[in-house]
Design an enzyme around this catalytic site. Structure first.
Site, PDB file in Angstrom:
ATOM      1  CG  ASP A  22      -1.934 -28.439 -31.774  1.00  0.00           C
ATOM      2  OD1 ASP A  22      -1.574 -29.055 -32.804  1.00  0.00           O
ATOM      3  OD2 ASP A  22      -1.137 -27.816 -31.041  1.00  0.00           O
ATOM      4  CG  ASP A  94       5.494 -29.881 -32.083  1.00  0.00           C
ATOM      5  OD1 ASP A  94       5.278 -28.821 -32.682  1.00  0.00           O
ATOM      6  OD2 ASP A  94       5.771 -30.945 -32.666  1.00  0.00           O
ATOM      7  CG  HIS A 137      10.792 -33.137 -25.966  1.00  0.00           C
ATOM      8  ND1 HIS A 137      11.823 -33.637 -26.726  1.00  0.00           N
ATOM      9  CD2 HIS A 137       9.794 -34.058 -26.038  1.00  0.00           C
ATOM     10  CE1 HIS A 137      11.461 -34.805 -27.243  1.00  0.00           C
ATOM     11  NE2 HIS A 137      10.234 -35.094 -26.830  1.00  0.00           N
ATOM     12  CG  ASP A 174      10.200 -40.452 -25.459  1.00  0.00           C
ATOM     13  OD1 ASP A 174       9.173 -40.387 -24.758  1.00  0.00           O
ATOM     14  OD2 ASP A 174      10.275 -39.955 -26.610  1.00  0.00           O
ATOM     15  CG  HIS A 176       9.724 -37.914 -29.583  1.00  0.00           C
ATOM     16  ND1 HIS A 176       8.700 -38.561 -28.925  1.00  0.00           N
ATOM     17  CD2 HIS A 176       9.255 -37.571 -30.807  1.00  0.00           C
ATOM     18  CE1 HIS A 176       7.632 -38.597 -29.728  1.00  0.00           C
ATOM     19  NE2 HIS A 176       7.946 -38.008 -30.871  1.00  0.00           N
ATOM     20  CG  ASP A 267       7.426 -41.918 -27.423  1.00  0.00           C
ATOM     21  OD1 ASP A 267       8.450 -42.502 -27.004  1.00  0.00           O
ATOM     22  OD2 ASP A 267       7.265 -40.685 -27.319  1.00  0.00           O
ATOM     23  CE1 TYR A 307       2.320 -38.613 -25.962  1.00  0.00           C
ATOM     24  CE2 TYR A 307       4.117 -39.558 -27.251  1.00  0.00           C
ATOM     25  CZ  TYR A 307       3.663 -38.651 -26.311  1.00  0.00           C
ATOM     26  OH  TYR A 307       4.541 -37.795 -25.713  1.00  0.00           O
TER      27      TYR A 307
HETATM   28  C1  X5A Z   1       7.393 -36.507 -24.370  1.00  0.00           C
HETATM   29  C2  X5A Z   1       7.154 -36.741 -25.820  1.00  0.00           C
HETATM   30  C3  X5A Z   1       6.716 -35.810 -27.994  1.00  0.00           C
HETATM   31  C4  X5A Z   1       6.388 -34.540 -28.679  1.00  0.00           C
HETATM   32  C5  X5A Z   1       6.069 -34.775 -30.140  1.00  0.00           C
HETATM   33  C6  X5A Z   1       5.734 -33.498 -30.845  1.00  0.00           C
HETATM   34  N1  X5A Z   1       6.978 -35.650 -26.594  1.00  0.00           N
HETATM   35  N2  X5A Z   1       5.554 -33.663 -32.243  1.00  0.00           N
HETATM   36  O1  X5A Z   1       7.068 -37.870 -26.259  1.00  0.00           O
HETATM   37 ZN    ZN Z   2       8.496 -39.192 -26.977  1.00  0.00          ZN
END
Ligand code: X5A
Ligand code: ZN
Length: 554
Positions: A22, A94, A137, A174, A176, A267, A307
């Site tokens: 994935d 995701d 999330h 973060d 996101h 990230d 990441y």
């Molecule tokens: C915790 C976090 C990111 C998910 C990305 C999915 N989640 N495309 O950084």
């Molecule tokens: Zn994130």
């Protein structure tokens, strides 16, 4: 009161991984946690922290932010075979499941609650929980974005319920949007949620209308949700600081939390394959420092994303070292926003080769075209390099005092006759005799000037020394003085020289303790606001960090 920094980690949380192909989920690897913890051990930071064991969260605790149906469904995953896990996974976005992820998710919540217990009872001042899976999330009835249970949302509810926290601030740095946290506290004025995130006019994941700046909360919670969507990538150190100075910190100080959570996703740092931002790992030292005088210093950082293993490990170290109280590094790259780096890049920060690749049954998911695309993307990522953060040293001597003979030395300070011989981090010179205290009035107005003018100017100017004088006839109120003294120690590597007539409340700040909370602030007077704004407008052409609405880069 004992004043340490908690570190909560357990290797068990590295014991689940993606079992099929994935491309979306392959970046969420066990190594994220391993490299973060190893970096803390290698740098000697782990040893300086109070290590606290994890525990499993109970059902009742998980239910603070999740539905019973969802908890019951996740409980079945340890008994599922590969095919069933893949089918279950497909209900959500995701995210992936693994036979051991439910166990790890319970530990991730439990680790966060252990952190809250230790901070709220004063066993430690602050701390960080290194956890997997992340949380921000996940929603009442849904796993999402690598998250199973919402660690921080549960912990905020728990702090209200078990520690009588009246107001909780959640700072989500973060890259996101933590939509799960936003949903949980949408109409709750006791939890203020702040998030900045890559948005690009809704074209970036999770592609939600409600991640935009106009989602401010609803009902009684209106005004207690603050979103800062980034509509382009490449945001840098000055962008992050400007948002702290002009948006987050004024709101946070007015709110006056009893406890601060950081949804600490890295990230948002340079080199990350998700974020594509330019902020360097040392910026997290300053972001952390700027939050450490809220809530009397009660800060709980909880790992979310991140990441790029190099950038992640460096950023975690910067955060923890700041929680420990070491002076922050010189803030770098503040010239203008998103500019390329002038420095010679070091080759040490090349992104480590992709670990292992995907494991397990390899259905042909995607084919050649996709693989080609991935190769191109990986190549681009590999070229991103940045200077390794300089080693930060804990000062062997933090505070020196030059006192008139008759004055007693405060607890925790050493008395030296010669400052030059001992090179302390900071120094206080006590002048003549005490004068009667005098207030200078409006706390909110002064705080607005400190956050909106003084700090941005100071950060942009990059002084080598901060000289603070508290002289008769111009006395700021005690709490404010402490905030000023503490916040300014983020500059000049913490080198501060203070001229005083009364040592009292200042010594504590110079020794590294948090400034006392000012309590909720009311609006500053219209005259203060007017003169503040005139001054800011006059100065902002020369000092980019002072730029706000209208002139701020879009
Ligand atoms: C915790 C976090 C990111 C998910 C990305 C999915 N989640 N495309 O950084
Ligand atoms: Zn994130």
């Amino acid at each position: 009161m004992k004043m340490g920094t908690a570190l909560i980690y357990d290797e068990e949380m590295t014991k689940y991984k993606l079992l099929w192909v994935d491309p979306v989920c392959k970046i969420e690897v066990p190594e994220r946690l391993i490299v973060s913890y190893e970096a803390l051990v290698k740098s000697g930071l782990a040893d300086r922290c109070v290590s606290i064991p994890v525990r499993e969260a109970t059902d009742a605790e998980i239910l603070l932010a999740h539905s019973e149906e969802y908890l019951e469904a996740v409980k079945k995953t340890p008994f599922m075979h590969l095919e069933e896990l893949m089918t279950f996974t497909q209900k959500y976005g995701d995210v992936y499941f693994h036979p051991n992820i439910y166990h790890c998710a319970k530990l991730a919540v439990g680790a966060t609650l252990q952190l809250v217990d230790n901070v709220m009872t004063g066993k430690v001042r602050n701390g960080m929980a290194l956890v997997r899976p992340p949380g921000h999330h996940s929603q009442s009835s849904a796993a999402n974005g690598f998250c199973v249970f919402n660690n921080v949302a549960i912990a905020a509810q728990y702090a209200k319920k078990h520690h009588k926290a009246k107001r909780v601030l959640i700072v989500d740095w973060d890259v996101h949007h933590g939509q799960g946290v936003q949903y949980c506290f949408e109409d709750d004025p006791s939890v203020l949620y702040f998030s900045w995130h890559r948005y690009e006019h809704q074209s970036f994941w999770p592609n939600l209308k409600e991640s935009d700046f106009d989602s401010v909360g609803s009902g009684k919670g209106a005004g207690f949700n603050v979103n800062v969507p980034w509509n382009k990538v490449g945001m840098g150190n000055s962008d992050y600081l400007a948002v702290f100075f002009h948006v987050l910190l004024p709101v946070a100080y007015e709110f006056s939390p009893d406890l601060v959570f950081i949804c600490a996703g890295f990230d948002s740092a340079i080199g990350d394959p998700e974020g594509h931002m330019s902020a360097t790992p040392d910026i997290f030292a300053h972001l952390t420092h700027l939050l450490m005088n809220l809530a009397d210093g009660k800060v709980c950082a909880v790992l979310e994303g991140g990441y790029n293993l190099t950038s992640l490990a460096q950023s975690v170290c910067q955060t923890v070292q700041t929680l420990l109280g070491d002076p922050a590094p010189r803030p770098a790259q503040l010239g203008g926003a998103s500019a390329p780096f002038p420095e010679e890049p070091s080759s040490k920060n090349r992104r480590p080769a992709q670990q292992g690749g995907s494991q397990g049954p390899e259905g042909d998911a995607g084919g050649d075209a996709q693989r080609e695309e991935e190769k191109v993307e990986e190549k681009e990522e590999e070229e991103i390099v940045w200077p390794e953060p300089l080693r930060r040293v804990a000062p062997s001597l933090r505070s020196a005092l030059l006192l008139p003979d008759a004055v007693e030395c405060p607890d925790g300070c050493a008395r030296f006759t010669c400052v030059r011989a001992c090179s302390p981090l900071n120094a206080t010179v006590l002048l003549r005799s005490p004068s009667p205290p005098q207030g200078c009035g409006d706390t909110a107005g002064v705080m607005q000037a400190v956050l909106g003018l003084l700090l941005p100017l100071g950060y942009q100017y990059e002084p080598g020394l901060v000289l603070l004088a508290r002289l008769p006839g111009y006395q700021v109120e005690g709490g404010l003085w402490q905030q000023l003294t503490c916040l300014l120690q983020g500059l000049a590597l913490g080198h501060t020289l203070v001229l005083l007539q009364v040592i009292g409340i200042t010594a504590s700040c110079l020794l590294g303790n948090a400034a006392l909370s000012l309590g909720p602030l009311v609006a500053p007077g219209p005259e203060d606001v007017g003169s503040f704004e005139r001054l800011r407008l006059r100065l902002q052409t020369d000092w980019p960090l002072l730029q706000t609405t209208g002139t701020f880069r879009d």
